[in-house]
Design a protein around this motif. Structure first.
Motif, PDB file in Angstrom:
ATOM      1  N   ARG A  31       0.830  -1.205   0.000  1.00  0.00           N
ATOM      2  CA  ARG A  31       0.000   0.000   0.000  1.00  0.00           C
ATOM      3  C   ARG A  31       0.866   1.256   0.000  1.00  0.00           C
ATOM      4  NH1 ARG A  31      -1.951   3.358   4.249  1.00  0.00           N
ATOM      5  NH2 ARG A  31      -4.016   4.251   3.874  1.00  0.00           N
ATOM      6  N   THR A  35       1.061   3.940  -2.902  1.00  0.00           N
ATOM      7  CA  THR A  35       0.663   5.315  -2.608  1.00  0.00           C
ATOM      8  C   THR A  35       1.614   6.316  -3.245  1.00  0.00           C
ATOM      9  OG1 THR A  35      -0.437   4.704  -0.548  1.00  0.00           O
ATOM     10  CG2 THR A  35       0.304   6.979  -0.744  1.00  0.00           C
ATOM     11  N   LYS A 315      -6.631  -0.713   1.152  1.00  0.00           N
ATOM     12  CA  LYS A 315      -6.998   0.310   0.183  1.00  0.00           C
ATOM     13  C   LYS A 315      -6.025   1.486   0.214  1.00  0.00           C
ATOM     14  CE  LYS A 315     -11.988  -0.627   0.320  1.00  0.00           C
ATOM     15  NZ  LYS A 315     -13.324  -0.048   0.634  1.00  0.00           N
ATOM     16  N   SER A 316      -5.976   2.212  -0.888  1.00  0.00           N
ATOM     17  CA  SER A 316      -5.151   3.412  -0.951  1.00  0.00           C
ATOM     18  C   SER A 316      -5.698   4.458   0.017  1.00  0.00           C
ATOM     19  CB  SER A 316      -5.139   3.991  -2.375  1.00  0.00           C
ATOM     20  OG  SER A 316      -4.557   3.090  -3.275  1.00  0.00           O
TER      21      SER A 316
END
Length: 322
Positions: A31, A35, A315-316
């Motif tokens: 992640r 990002t 999740k981002s």
């Protein structure tokens, strides 16, 4: 690193490689890297990153080549460019500074580290003193201690530290760094509970699933191995813990190496069985490169040692999720 000699490999006895699984990237690292990549794609270069996004020299170098600029102080990040906070988390003062300067802040803190931050703040709000099990000066520890006023969190690094804590009538709670040795931390927690029977702890342990899984896989592969190799950077706490785990589980020798190019290949010359794993911030291609080079020295017999299956995806961050 010289090219492998395939002819020489055929003339030597085979070497067995116990390949630990799970290994390498965890969901929090994936992640965090994603990002930075998504922020570069959305905002263009340069993108500033507070601290190394994860502790791996190869990952950091690749992202730097793409336009990421790594800084330790937010004062070095200009107001007109986005800043990504690393997977290790940051003290509240850093978040406050970013908001005061109206920076575009994108928080890539691992959700499991954020869990520890939230626990710490809840305990402080409930009037408890917090004991943080962790290693001094690690960025995750700095970030967690920075969630509370000065003096409200006490660092405990060992069972001896726990035993030497002064008696108190204050309400206490403990939290832990997410990348510690599972076995060592268990001993520290036991010492704290023996010293302070009423101490509050997390409903679920703070050591992350990936740390626990990688240590369990190393334990399963290490016993009787002539050598255990962990691929990862020396700044990576979870990678260093894997080396310690391999030795404690019965490997004759265990070493940490950044990659095949920096590894001391003489260590493999007399070995018949080696274990191989990678820290949670080490790319899988480094494992493949290591095996490829080893196959140029000796015929390699792979034994897969799998102790868990991982399918977690985070999740981002909110700014990028849409």
């Amino acid at each position: 690193m010289d090219a492998p000699d395939r002819n020489a490999a055929a003339s030597k006895p085979p070497i067995t490689v116990r390949l630990s699984s799970p290994r390498g990237f965890c969901a929090g690292v994936e992640r965090a890297i994603r990002t930075v990549e998504e922020t570069l794609a959305h905002y263009g270069a340069p993108v500033y990153v507070r601290h190394e996004i994860v502790h791996n020299v190869h990952v950091v170098s690749r992202l730097a080549a793409m336009g990421a600029v790594f800084v330790e102080d937010l004062a070095d990040a200009p107001a007109d460019r986005p800043v990504v906070f690393s997977a290790h988390g940051a003290p509240k003062t850093a978040h406050d500074e970013a908001e005061r300067r109206n920076l575009v802040k994108i928080d890539a803190t691992c959700p499991l580290v954020t869990k520890v931050h939230n626990e710490t703040r809840r305990h402080i709000a409930a009037g408890r003193r917090v004991l943080l099990i962790g290693h001094e000066n690690h960025p995750e520890v700095i970030g967690t201690m920075g969630q509370a006023p000065a003096g409200a969190v006490t660092l405990v690094q060992s069972e001896n530290d726990a035993r030497l804590l002064p008696p108190t009538d204050a309400a206490l709670a403990y939290v832990t760094q997410t990348t510690l040795s599972v076995d060592e931390t268990r001993g520290v927690i036991a010492a704290l509970k023996d010293r302070f029977p009423q101490i509050h702890g997390p409903a679920r342990e703070d050591i992350c699933y990936a740390t626990s899984n990688r240590q369990a896989a190393v334990k399963a592969a290490a016993s009787g191995a002539d050598l255990f190799v962990v691929i990862g950077s020396s700044t990576s706490s979870n990678s260093v813990r894997l080396v310690e785990t391999a030795l404690q589980a019965g490997a004759v020798n265990a070493v940490l190496t950044d990659d095949a190019a920096t590894f001391d290949w003489k260590l493999c010359e007399e070995a018949n069985t080696i274990g191989l794993s990678a820290g949670a911030s080490a790319p899988e291609e480094l494992v493949e490169e290591f095996l490829e080079y080893l196959a140029g020295m000796r015929m390699v017999i792979i034994e897969s040692v799998e102790t868990a299956t991982e399918n977690i995806v985070f999740k981002s961050p909110f700014r990028l999720a849409s």
